[in-house]
Enzyme design. Structure first.
Site, PDB file in Angstrom:
ATOM      1  N   PRO A 135       0.798  -1.242   0.000  1.00  0.00           N
ATOM      2  CA  PRO A 135       0.000   0.000   0.000  1.00  0.00           C
ATOM      3  C   PRO A 135       0.823   1.282   0.000  1.00  0.00           C
ATOM      4  O   PRO A 135       1.825   1.403   0.711  1.00  0.00           O
ATOM      5  CB  PRO A 135      -0.823  -0.141   1.284  1.00  0.00           C
ATOM      6  CG  PRO A 135      -0.987  -1.617   1.448  1.00  0.00           C
ATOM      7  CD  PRO A 135       0.314  -2.205   0.997  1.00  0.00           C
ATOM      8  N   CYS A 136       0.335   2.246  -0.777  1.00  0.00           N
ATOM      9  CA  CYS A 136       1.036   3.522  -0.956  1.00  0.00           C
ATOM     10  C   CYS A 136       0.659   4.625   0.036  1.00  0.00           C
ATOM     11  O   CYS A 136       1.484   5.509   0.302  1.00  0.00           O
ATOM     12  CB  CYS A 136       0.782   4.049  -2.373  1.00  0.00           C
ATOM     13  SG  CYS A 136       1.334   2.937  -3.679  1.00  0.00           S
ATOM     14  N   PRO A 137      -0.596   4.652   0.569  1.00  0.00           N
ATOM     15  CA  PRO A 137      -0.992   5.787   1.407  1.00  0.00           C
ATOM     16  C   PRO A 137      -0.054   6.135   2.558  1.00  0.00           C
ATOM     17  O   PRO A 137       0.061   7.321   2.899  1.00  0.00           O
ATOM     18  CB  PRO A 137      -2.375   5.355   1.918  1.00  0.00           C
ATOM     19  CG  PRO A 137      -2.918   4.498   0.836  1.00  0.00           C
ATOM     20  CD  PRO A 137      -1.728   3.730   0.324  1.00  0.00           C
ATOM     21  N   PRO A 138       0.642   5.159   3.204  1.00  0.00           N
ATOM     22  CA  PRO A 138       1.532   5.550   4.298  1.00  0.00           C
ATOM     23  C   PRO A 138       2.647   6.515   3.885  1.00  0.00           C
ATOM     24  O   PRO A 138       3.214   7.204   4.730  1.00  0.00           O
ATOM     25  CB  PRO A 138       2.121   4.219   4.768  1.00  0.00           C
ATOM     26  CG  PRO A 138       1.090   3.208   4.399  1.00  0.00           C
ATOM     27  CD  PRO A 138       0.537   3.691   3.096  1.00  0.00           C
ATOM     28  N   PHE A 139       2.956   6.564   2.573  1.00  0.00           N
ATOM     29  CA  PHE A 139       4.086   7.366   2.102  1.00  0.00           C
ATOM     30  C   PHE A 139       3.684   8.458   1.110  1.00  0.00           C
ATOM     31  O   PHE A 139       4.516   9.265   0.707  1.00  0.00           O
ATOM     32  CB  PHE A 139       5.130   6.450   1.441  1.00  0.00           C
ATOM     33  CG  PHE A 139       5.476   5.250   2.266  1.00  0.00           C
ATOM     34  CD1 PHE A 139       6.271   5.370   3.394  1.00  0.00           C
ATOM     35  CD2 PHE A 139       4.986   3.994   1.940  1.00  0.00           C
ATOM     36  CE1 PHE A 139       6.585   4.267   4.172  1.00  0.00           C
ATOM     37  CE2 PHE A 139       5.294   2.878   2.704  1.00  0.00           C
ATOM     38  CZ  PHE A 139       6.092   3.012   3.823  1.00  0.00           C
TER      39      PHE A 139
END
Length: 416
Positions: free
Chosen positions: A78-82
């Site tokens: 998943p991309c949202p953390p970064f």
């Protein structure tokens, strides 16, 4: 060489899957959370039975130990953390699986690891996170390297920067070379989509194609938290408007012959897929689900030609092609490294001496504050000032009692 196998985690709708297949990897397993993406994978992979649906960190979904020795462990975690567009919570985001994926190398012991994510992970905010990942890989016998790759360098008509980690076991690492950009410029949006835009007889298709004379901005698939499909934030919509595209939604079909020549069309899902690197030939793929779901699957994907290029570079390293080169692990965050290597608390003066970087106390405290987002840092105050000690990494790496589990279940309805 034996048939190469890949275990792919967070496989999405299969952009990376298709690229790796074209590079010579056969799927032993593909794990994905989203139902519609799993249906798309099953509709396209040669062996649909390898697809498993569920939380990739759940041992009831798959057991990493059963795949020990696989050639490649790959995924688009998943991309949202970064993401620059988000809060950049990193290790404290319940969707963060990057550190967990790296940790699986201890269990799976793949010959190579390949993980891709958004450009945000390459920013200074995550320097210590990246250093921790490289350090952990070294402790497991791997040499890792990060690289920011642009889809347009590999024939894809889209900006789409992606930050990629590749790690190989020491005997192969010195033969790895990042794939070189294609010598030809990526085609424009008009060149890629003209035949589709003209397929229903729209008289303005040729003039539109001449106006759409650039590559596309990064396509954003979005998430279940937001509404229907559209082509991205305000800045992206302006770029689309300059190319004669209405970015406020996705069309069911191309414009027909009844539309005026100066009509501003929307893109269809098939058109968006073209701009992600899928086509009707070598990268043919069938998407399942309704329009919004299909758009999200396409928009969140890793372009197949880019995945293929990286996969082929990994295969070349396996085959020990070319001359070996020493891989030097970069020093990403010297302040983090100073704290990491210390047995006791360090004062600002000690940190400056070890890190060979003199910072005003205010700047050091700001840096420590950023580190504290991903790491537990204990601060002691005395008459002479503060001192610091690096404790644990906050990220989820498989801990049964980690707060990630409860937060993940609460957020599950909106995770995509």
């Amino acid at each position: 060489m034996h048939d190469l196998e890949v275990v792919e985690i967070c496989a999405g709708a299969g952009g990376q899957s298709l690229g790796l297949e074209r590079a010579g990897f056969r799927h032993r397993l593909a794990v994905e959370l989203d139902t519609n993406a799993c249906n798309t994978l099953r509709a396209n992979l040669a062996h649909p039975e390898v697809v498993r649906q569920g939380d990739v960190a759940d041992h009831e979904v798959w057991d990493p130990a059963e795949h020990e020795g696989v050639d490649l462990l790959a995924g688009g975690v998943p991309c949202p953390p970064f993401s620059i567009a988000g809060k950049q919570l990193g290790a404290t985001d319940e969707r963060d699986l990057f550190a967990w994926a790296v940790e699986q190398c201890e269990i799976v012991k793949p010959r190579a690891l390949m993980l891709e994510n958004v450009r945000g992970l390459s920013m200074p905010r995550f320097a210590a996170y990246r250093q921790h990942v490289l350090d952990r890989l070294i402790s497991l016998g791997y040499v890792g390297e990060w690289k920011l790759l642009h889809a347009s360098d590999f024939g894809v008509s889209q900006l789409r920067p992606r930050f990629v980690l590749v790690a190989l076991q020491e005997e192969d690492a010195s033969y790895f070379r990042w794939p070189a950009p294609h010598p030809e410029k990526a085609p424009t949006v008009g060149e890629v989509l003209y035949d589709l835009m003209a397929s229903k007889g729209w008289p303005g298709a040729e003039a539109w194609a001449k106006k759409a004379n650039k590559i596309a901005p990064t396509i954003v698939g979005g998430s279940k938290k937001h509404g229907g499909a559209d082509l991205g934030p305000t800045r992206a919509k302006r770029a689309w408007a300059e190319m004669g595209v209405d970015a406020l939604g996705v069309a069911d079909e191309p414009p027909g012959k009844d539309r005026p020549i100066d009509w501003t069309p929307k893109l269809t899902c098939e058109m968006v897929a073209r701009l992600q690197g899928w086509d009707d030939g070598e990268y043919k793929w069938k998407f399942t689900g309704k329009k919004t779901s299909t758009y999200r699957q396409i928009g969140n994907a890793f372009p197949p030609p880019v995945a293929r290029a990286i996969g082929e570079a990994i295969v070349a390293a396996f085959n020990h092609e070319g001359e070996p080169e020493e891989r030097i692990i970069p020093s990403v965050d010297p302040i983090y490294q100073a704290l990491r290597d210390a047995d006791d608390y360090l004062t600002p003066a000690q940190i400056a001496r070890i890190a060979r970087r003199q910072l005003p106390l205010e700047d050091l405290e700001r840096h420590i504050s950023i580190l504290n987002r991903d790491f537990e840092i204990d601060t002691r105050q005395s008459k002479s000032g503060p001192s610091y000690k690096l404790l644990s990494f906050k990220a989820f790496t498989g801990q049964e009692d980690h707060v990630r589990h409860e937060a993940f279940q609460l957020a599950l309805p909106t995770i995509s």
